[in-house]
Every structure is written in C-alpha cells, then in structure tokens.
Design a protein around this motif. Sequence first.
Motif, PDB file in Angstrom:
ATOM      1  N   PHE A 190      -5.083   3.843 -24.335  1.00 15.88           N
ATOM      2  CA  PHE A 190      -6.513   3.587 -24.176  1.00 15.88           C
ATOM      3  C   PHE A 190      -7.040   3.915 -22.778  1.00 15.88           C
ATOM      4  O   PHE A 190      -8.168   4.370 -22.625  1.00 15.88           O
ATOM      5  CB  PHE A 190      -6.824   2.128 -24.511  1.00 15.88           C
ATOM      6  N   SER A 191      -6.247   3.662 -21.746  1.00 14.98           N
ATOM      7  CA  SER A 191      -6.728   3.871 -20.379  1.00 14.98           C
ATOM      8  C   SER A 191      -6.609   5.339 -20.006  1.00 14.98           C
ATOM      9  O   SER A 191      -6.116   6.160 -20.772  1.00 14.98           O
ATOM     10  CB  SER A 191      -5.941   2.995 -19.401  1.00 14.98           C
ATOM     11  N   SER A 192      -7.053   5.672 -18.788  1.00 16.76           N
ATOM     12  CA  SER A 192      -6.938   7.049 -18.308  1.00 16.76           C
ATOM     13  C   SER A 192      -5.477   7.375 -18.006  1.00 16.76           C
ATOM     14  O   SER A 192      -4.606   6.507 -18.039  1.00 16.76           O
ATOM     15  CB  SER A 192      -7.823   7.260 -17.075  1.00 16.76           C
ATOM     16  N   SER A 193      -5.218   8.628 -17.675  1.00 12.76           N
ATOM     17  CA  SER A 193      -3.848   9.127 -17.689  1.00 12.76           C
ATOM     18  C   SER A 193      -3.117   9.100 -16.352  1.00 12.76           C
ATOM     19  O   SER A 193      -1.901   8.924 -16.323  1.00 12.76           O
ATOM     20  CB  SER A 193      -3.854  10.572 -18.222  1.00 12.76           C
ATOM     21  N   PHE A 194      -3.820   9.275 -15.241  1.00  8.72           N
ATOM     22  CA  PHE A 194      -3.162   9.462 -13.943  1.00  8.72           C
ATOM     23  C   PHE A 194      -3.439   8.296 -13.003  1.00  8.72           C
ATOM     24  O   PHE A 194      -4.609   7.951 -12.780  1.00  8.72           O
ATOM     25  CB  PHE A 194      -3.662  10.753 -13.295  1.00  8.72           C
ATOM     26  N   PRO A 195      -2.367   7.690 -12.441  1.00 12.54           N
ATOM     27  CA  PRO A 195      -0.954   7.874 -12.750  1.00 12.54           C
ATOM     28  C   PRO A 195      -0.534   7.041 -13.959  1.00 12.54           C
ATOM     29  O   PRO A 195      -1.299   6.181 -14.400  1.00 12.54           O
ATOM     30  CB  PRO A 195      -0.266   7.376 -11.475  1.00 12.54           C
ATOM     31  N   SER A 196       0.661   7.266 -14.467  1.00 14.16           N
ATOM     32  CA  SER A 196       1.148   6.512 -15.624  1.00 14.16           C
ATOM     33  C   SER A 196       1.374   5.057 -15.253  1.00 14.16           C
ATOM     34  O   SER A 196       2.162   4.743 -14.353  1.00 14.16           O
ATOM     35  CB  SER A 196       2.460   7.127 -16.119  1.00 14.16           C
ATOM     36  N   GLY A 197       0.670   4.155 -15.944  1.00  9.53           N
ATOM     37  CA  GLY A 197       0.829   2.731 -15.676  1.00  9.53           C
ATOM     38  C   GLY A 197       2.205   2.227 -16.065  1.00  9.53           C
ATOM     39  O   GLY A 197       2.796   1.390 -15.371  1.00  9.53           O
ATOM     40  N   HIS A 198       2.736   2.727 -17.196  1.00  8.08           N
ATOM     41  CA  HIS A 198       4.072   2.316 -17.622  1.00  8.08           C
ATOM     42  C   HIS A 198       5.125   2.719 -16.596  1.00  8.08           C
ATOM     43  O   HIS A 198       6.003   1.920 -16.244  1.00  8.08           O
ATOM     44  CB  HIS A 198       4.399   2.942 -18.979  1.00  8.08           C
ATOM     45  N   ALA A 199       5.049   3.968 -16.119  1.00  6.60           N
ATOM     46  CA  ALA A 199       6.021   4.445 -15.135  1.00  6.60           C
ATOM     47  C   ALA A 199       5.901   3.673 -13.831  1.00  6.60           C
ATOM     48  O   ALA A 199       6.906   3.284 -13.218  1.00  6.60           O
ATOM     49  CB  ALA A 199       5.823   5.941 -14.889  1.00  6.60           C
ATOM     50  N   MET A 200       4.675   3.425 -13.418  1.00 12.13           N
ATOM     51  CA  MET A 200       4.448   2.732 -12.148  1.00 12.13           C
ATOM     52  C   MET A 200       4.916   1.274 -12.207  1.00 12.13           C
ATOM     53  O   MET A 200       5.653   0.803 -11.336  1.00 12.13           O
ATOM     54  CB  MET A 200       2.959   2.798 -11.781  1.00 12.13           C
ATOM     55  N   GLN A 201       4.496   0.546 -13.237  1.00 15.82           N
ATOM     56  CA  GLN A 201       4.837  -0.865 -13.322  1.00 15.82           C
ATOM     57  C   GLN A 201       6.323  -1.086 -13.569  1.00 15.82           C
ATOM     58  O   GLN A 201       6.910  -2.039 -13.045  1.00 15.82           O
ATOM     59  CB  GLN A 201       4.011  -1.535 -14.424  1.00 15.82           C
ATOM     60  N   SER A 202       6.942  -0.212 -14.365  1.00 18.51           N
ATOM     61  CA  SER A 202       8.382  -0.357 -14.579  1.00 18.51           C
ATOM     62  C   SER A 202       9.143  -0.097 -13.284  1.00 18.51           C
ATOM     63  O   SER A 202      10.140  -0.775 -12.994  1.00 18.51           O
ATOM     64  CB  SER A 202       8.858   0.588 -15.689  1.00 18.51           C
ATOM     65  N   ALA A 203       8.676   0.864 -12.482  1.00 16.43           N
ATOM     66  CA  ALA A 203       9.307   1.108 -11.183  1.00 16.43           C
ATOM     67  C   ALA A 203       9.178  -0.105 -10.280  1.00 16.43           C
ATOM     68  O   ALA A 203      10.140  -0.517  -9.626  1.00 16.43           O
ATOM     69  CB  ALA A 203       8.680   2.341 -10.528  1.00 16.43           C
ATOM     70  N   ILE A 204       7.991  -0.693 -10.244  1.00 20.80           N
ATOM     71  CA  ILE A 204       7.768  -1.861  -9.389  1.00 20.80           C
ATOM     72  C   ILE A 204       8.640  -3.034  -9.818  1.00 20.80           C
ATOM     73  O   ILE A 204       9.353  -3.637  -9.011  1.00 20.80           O
ATOM     74  CB  ILE A 204       6.278  -2.258  -9.400  1.00 20.80           C
ATOM     75  N   VAL A 205       8.595  -3.372 -11.105  1.00 20.76           N
ATOM     76  CA  VAL A 205       9.284  -4.574 -11.584  1.00 20.76           C
ATOM     77  C   VAL A 205      10.798  -4.390 -11.595  1.00 20.76           C
ATOM     78  O   VAL A 205      11.544  -5.207 -11.044  1.00 20.76           O
ATOM     79  CB  VAL A 205       8.784  -4.962 -12.989  1.00 20.76           C
TER      80      VAL A 205
END
Length: 242
Positions: A145-160
């Motif tokens: 649903f959200s915009s594409s850049f940057p990937s929220g899944h990739a970013m949040q998984s990296a953080i957590v």
Amino acid sequence: MKTPRAWLGWLTRLERRELTWLLVGLGGCILLLIFLKLASEVTEGETLAFDRRIVLAFRSPDDPSRPIGPAWIESVLLDLTAIGGPTVLGLVVLAIIGFMVLQTRYWTALFMFLTAASGEVVGFAMKSLFARPRPTLVPHLREAFSSSFPSGHAMQSAIVYLTLGAMLMRVSERRLTKIYCFGMALLLTMLVGISRVYLGVHYPTDVIAGWIVGLFWASLCWLVAQHYEVRAGIKAERKKAK
C-alpha cells in the motif's frame, strides 16, 4: 588506589572503545554517502534499467504473472517476507522488551524500543519524501500500500534483527557464537529483502536502500547507546543480571 597495571588496562579498554566508535562512525558516514548517491540516481531514473532487469528475472518469460522456480517457492517467500512485516517485527520487539524488563535491564529495553520506534518514523518520513511508485512491471504476489523507496520491510528487518544480533553478541563469550549471532541476523535481513523483489512489490534499489538505511540507523542508535552506557546504567544492569 589503582595500580599502574590497572591504569594501563583501563586506558587500553578506553582506546579500544574509542577506536570502535570511530570505526562505526566512519562506516555510518560511508553508508550515508552511498544512500545519498543511490537516492539521487533513483530520483533521476538512472537505475530503472537495472531494476527492470532484476524484477523480470524472477518471472517466467512467457508469463510475467508466474514467478520462476517450483510452486512451493512462492509460499516460502511469502512466509519469509512476513518476518520483516510490522506484525512479526512488533511481536519480536515486544518479546525482547518483555525479556529485558524481567531481567531488570530497563535501559536496554528502552534502547530497543527507541531504536525500533524511531526507525519506523524515519522509514515513514523517507517514503513520504521520495514517494516512488511501486513496480508495475509484473503482478504483485503480495498486497502493498505504501510508496516503494526505500523498502520498509528491508529497513525495519535490518534495524530490528541487526540490533538483536548485536545484543546477543555482547552477552556471548565465544567468538564462534558471536559470528553465529551476527550471521543469522544478517541472513534474516537479506532473505526479507530478496523476498520483496521476488514478490514484485519492490525494485532491487528499494531493498538496497532499505538495507543501507537500516544498517545506518542501527549503527547510529548503537553509538548513542554506547555513549550513554555508563551514565544510563546499562553496565550496572548487566552485572546485576549476572
């Protein structure tokens, strides 16, 4: 009163810590520069040919709606992408915070919460800033649903997961165990990002940017935590927990 050997040991530890801070800070600056360069090229459309090539490589040439590989691969990738979603990551963060509270390591629990929550805010702000549309080259195999850049899944998984890996490394004594903790955190982060491209909901550059920002933010939060470690009492909590 400290002996000369004790003072020498204290100075050595201090130098090692400051060197670590310097290296992490330098790495963070490099990551930031790479992200800015990548964001500039994405904005100007210079990465579109690369993005199209990779996205289409995951689909059948005869039918773009069908991903490559056996039928069960799609189900596996759907499961993998879920471990980088807000529901699973939220449960992971809550579980870690609950464990830290039960261990009376309140500042560590607060650090985990602030790292994850601030990362979510940063991710939302960056998506709103760039407002890159989702890929339309292939049908999406997952709702997005959200915009594409940057990937929220990739970013949040990296953080957590990288933050969790760093925390486990600090309480591990054997070097092999430390490598295992970091390796598993890195593997989970990479699998989530790859799944987003495979499912057609992100361009590769979205995922790369998410990884870069996630690693940068986790490193920045780690530096802040290290700076205030003694003052906040995290070291005292660790000794108490032992």
